[in-house]
Every structure is written in structure tokens, then in C-alpha cells.
Design a protein around this motif. Sequence first.
Motif, PDB file in Angstrom:
ATOM      1  N   UNK A 178      -2.021   5.635   7.199  1.00 33.39           N
ATOM      2  CA  UNK A 178      -2.882   6.410   6.301  1.00 33.39           C
ATOM      3  C   UNK A 178      -2.906   5.794   4.907  1.00 33.39           C
ATOM      4  N   UNK A 179      -1.786   5.213   4.479  1.00 35.68           N
ATOM      5  CA  UNK A 179      -1.741   4.615   3.143  1.00 35.68           C
ATOM      6  C   UNK A 179      -2.471   3.276   3.106  1.00 35.68           C
ATOM      7  N   UNK A 180      -2.465   2.563   4.210  1.00 36.14           N
ATOM      8  CA  UNK A 180      -3.287   1.347   4.284  1.00 36.14           C
ATOM      9  C   UNK A 180      -4.758   1.732   4.147  1.00 36.14           C
ATOM     10  N   UNK A 187       9.699  19.489   3.921  1.00 37.52           N
ATOM     11  CA  UNK A 187       9.238  18.570   4.967  1.00 37.52           C
ATOM     12  C   UNK A 187       9.668  19.088   6.334  1.00 37.52           C
ATOM     13  N   UNK A 188       9.093  18.499   7.370  1.00 34.01           N
ATOM     14  CA  UNK A 188       9.398  18.885   8.749  1.00 34.01           C
ATOM     15  C   UNK A 188      10.313  17.832   9.359  1.00 34.01           C
ATOM     16  N   UNK A 189      11.381  18.268   9.957  1.00 27.00           N
ATOM     17  CA  UNK A 189      12.349  17.352  10.561  1.00 27.00           C
ATOM     18  C   UNK A 189      12.044  17.166  12.050  1.00 27.00           C
ATOM     19  N   UNK A 190      12.861  16.344  12.697  1.00 25.50           N
ATOM     20  CA  UNK A 190      12.757  16.174  14.138  1.00 25.50           C
ATOM     21  C   UNK A 190      11.681  15.192  14.547  1.00 25.50           C
ATOM     22  N   UNK A 191      11.344  15.204  15.821  1.00 22.23           N
ATOM     23  CA  UNK A 191      10.404  14.248  16.401  1.00 22.23           C
ATOM     24  C   UNK A 191       9.013  14.391  15.802  1.00 22.23           C
ATOM     25  N   UNK A 192       8.584  15.640  15.580  1.00 20.03           N
ATOM     26  CA  UNK A 192       7.261  15.848  14.999  1.00 20.03           C
ATOM     27  C   UNK A 192       7.148  15.261  13.614  1.00 20.03           C
ATOM     28  N   UNK A 193       8.197  15.452  12.801  1.00 22.43           N
ATOM     29  CA  UNK A 193       8.202  14.890  11.459  1.00 22.43           C
ATOM     30  C   UNK A 193       8.205  13.377  11.475  1.00 22.43           C
ATOM     31  N   UNK A 194       8.945  12.769  12.412  1.00 13.05           N
ATOM     32  CA  UNK A 194       8.994  11.314  12.509  1.00 13.05           C
ATOM     33  C   UNK A 194       7.626  10.736  12.863  1.00 13.05           C
ATOM     34  N   UNK A 195       6.924  11.375  13.796  1.00 14.08           N
ATOM     35  CA  UNK A 195       5.584  10.909  14.174  1.00 14.08           C
ATOM     36  C   UNK A 195       4.636  10.972  12.975  1.00 14.08           C
ATOM     37  N   UNK A 196       4.736  12.038  12.204  1.00 15.77           N
ATOM     38  CA  UNK A 196       3.870  12.170  11.036  1.00 15.77           C
ATOM     39  C   UNK A 196       4.150  11.075  10.022  1.00 15.77           C
ATOM     40  N   UNK A 197       5.426  10.775   9.796  1.00 17.77           N
ATOM     41  CA  UNK A 197       5.781   9.736   8.817  1.00 17.77           C
ATOM     42  C   UNK A 197       5.321   8.357   9.282  1.00 17.77           C
ATOM     43  N   UNK A 198       5.347   8.115  10.579  1.00 13.65           N
ATOM     44  CA  UNK A 198       4.844   6.837  11.093  1.00 13.65           C
ATOM     45  C   UNK A 198       3.336   6.736  10.900  1.00 13.65           C
ATOM     46  N   UNK A 225       5.738  15.833   0.394  1.00 14.59           N
ATOM     47  CA  UNK A 225       5.757  14.748  -0.590  1.00 14.59           C
ATOM     48  C   UNK A 225       4.931  13.554  -0.162  1.00 14.59           C
ATOM     49  N   UNK A 226       4.945  13.210   1.129  1.00 15.79           N
ATOM     50  CA  UNK A 226       4.203  12.026   1.564  1.00 15.79           C
ATOM     51  C   UNK A 226       2.712  12.168   1.283  1.00 15.79           C
ATOM     52  N   UNK A 227       2.159  13.346   1.507  1.00 16.69           N
ATOM     53  CA  UNK A 227       0.732  13.541   1.237  1.00 16.69           C
ATOM     54  C   UNK A 227       0.467  13.696  -0.252  1.00 16.69           C
ATOM     55  N   UNK A 228       1.382  14.323  -0.969  1.00 19.24           N
ATOM     56  CA  UNK A 228       1.222  14.440  -2.418  1.00 19.24           C
ATOM     57  C   UNK A 228       1.184  13.066  -3.080  1.00 19.24           C
ATOM     58  N   UNK A 247       0.836  -1.203   0.000  1.00 14.62           N
ATOM     59  CA  UNK A 247       0.000   0.000   0.000  1.00 14.62           C
ATOM     60  C   UNK A 247       0.871   1.254   0.000  1.00 14.62           C
ATOM     61  N   UNK A 248       2.004   1.195   0.680  1.00 16.45           N
ATOM     62  CA  UNK A 248       2.899   2.351   0.707  1.00 16.45           C
ATOM     63  C   UNK A 248       3.613   2.527  -0.634  1.00 16.45           C
ATOM     64  N   UNK A 249       4.023   1.426  -1.246  1.00 20.53           N
ATOM     65  CA  UNK A 249       4.675   1.499  -2.550  1.00 20.53           C
ATOM     66  C   UNK A 249       3.692   1.984  -3.610  1.00 20.53           C
ATOM     67  N   UNK A 250       2.425   1.594  -3.502  1.00 16.96           N
ATOM     68  CA  UNK A 250       1.416   2.002  -4.482  1.00 16.96           C
ATOM     69  C   UNK A 250       1.304   3.520  -4.560  1.00 16.96           C
ATOM     70  N   UNK A 251       1.390   4.185  -3.421  1.00 16.28           N
ATOM     71  CA  UNK A 251       1.328   5.646  -3.415  1.00 16.28           C
ATOM     72  C   UNK A 251       2.576   6.243  -4.066  1.00 16.28           C
TER      73      UNK A 251
END
Length: 233
Positions: A207-209, A191-202, A166-169, A43-47
Motif C-alpha cells: 500500500x505504501x508503494x 492495533x490488532x495482533x495475531x495472524x490477521x494483524x500480520x496479514x494487514x501489515x504485510x 498507526x500504519x494507516x495514520x 516508500x515505507x520510510x517516507x510514510x
Amino acid sequence: MDEEDCGRSADLKRPGLWKRILKRVGLLLFTLLCLGFTFIAWTNVAAVLAGAGKLYNDPERLPDDGVMLVFGCDDRIDGRENLYFRYRIDAAAEVWKAGKARCVIVSGDNRTKYYNEPERMRQALIEKGVPGDKIICDYAGLRTLDSVVRAKEIFGVEKVVFISQQFQNERAAYLAKANGIAEYTGYNARDVEGQGGMKTRLREVGARVKMWLDVKVLGTRPRHLGEMVPLPE
């Protein structure tokens, strides 16, 4: 105890029987775990594949005369500036100044009169030099899916430029392709770095599932639709 029950009891006491049972159960759980990871990965690769060759970091590479679709978020988190908001506004202003868009849809949540993502985006874009009469608010962009589908069905967009990280695009690209929007591109905000960015990427992994299930299994539609709304000329 009859003879049959005695036989079953004896079988369970045979050396190695429980070991074989546990081994089979373990193998089954391992197989299910592998299938689950494979599904999540797909699902992540599909995006990623949907966005391949469609998302840019240079506004000059975008096609002309598109309609920008800026995805909403709150401008502040716990009283602090939300960098996702700032970077998306900066990106939209860059595309506008490059002359690559004819108008802008700011799409977000307006759940109460005290929470209005589109209006905050609109005001921020005006401060960046985007003409107010070229900005239209979509107050029912509750999710990325809602924003993408409403851009087509409510605002009649045929040529869209997604503005977000990019992740949302990438996720928007998948949803656009699945919903019959042929001409889609995206401009990647910083993109946003740091702890906040990591939480969003997780969170994005889940979200992609949900994205894939919405399209392939659930047939999810926007919570709110309605009559067509004309875009600014």
C-alpha cells in the motif's frame, strides 16, 4: 557455414564463456533486486517520516478544535467482529470525550445500499456518546487517498486529526502533506495482533508503494469529487 559464423560458434564453445555470461546476468538480477528492495524500503520510510511528531497515543496531546477523520472498514469479517473497526471507534470516542475535536467525518465505502461503512461508523459513534449532529458521512472514501483529499477539497478541512491504526495514520500523513494539508495530526487506535494483524501489515508494505506512486508518478485523484459540503458548526 561461412568463416564469420564459424568464429561465433567457436567463441561460444570457448571454456568459461557461458560461466561469465551467467555471472553477469546474475549480477544484473541481483542489482535489480537490491534496487527494488531499496525502493520498497524508501516508500515505507517516507510514510514514517511524514507521521513523525504528528501521531499520538494520548488524546490530551492533540491540538484543540480539529476535525476528526475516521477511516472506514467493515464492522464484521466472515461473520466475526472486525477489531480494526472496534478500535477505531473507541479511539474516536476517546478524542471526542477529551474535547479535542469539533466534529467528525466518517469516511468509507458505500458501494451498494447493502454495504455502508460510514453509516455503520456513525451509528457506532452515537452509541459511544458522540452527538449525531456532529458526525458527517463521506460515502466516497474508497481509499485512504480519496478520504484525505476529499476532506480538504469537499469538506474544506484545514485542521485534521486522523483516526486509525498507526500504519494507516502514517500513510494518511504522507498523503496530507503531499496534498497541501499543513495542520494534520493523528491519534493511533489500538492495533490488532495475531495472524490477521500480520496479514494487514504485510499488505501495508504494498500500500505504501502505491501511495508513493500515486503521488510522485501517477498524480492519482479521488474517484469521486463534487460540490463542497459544509461541516457541522
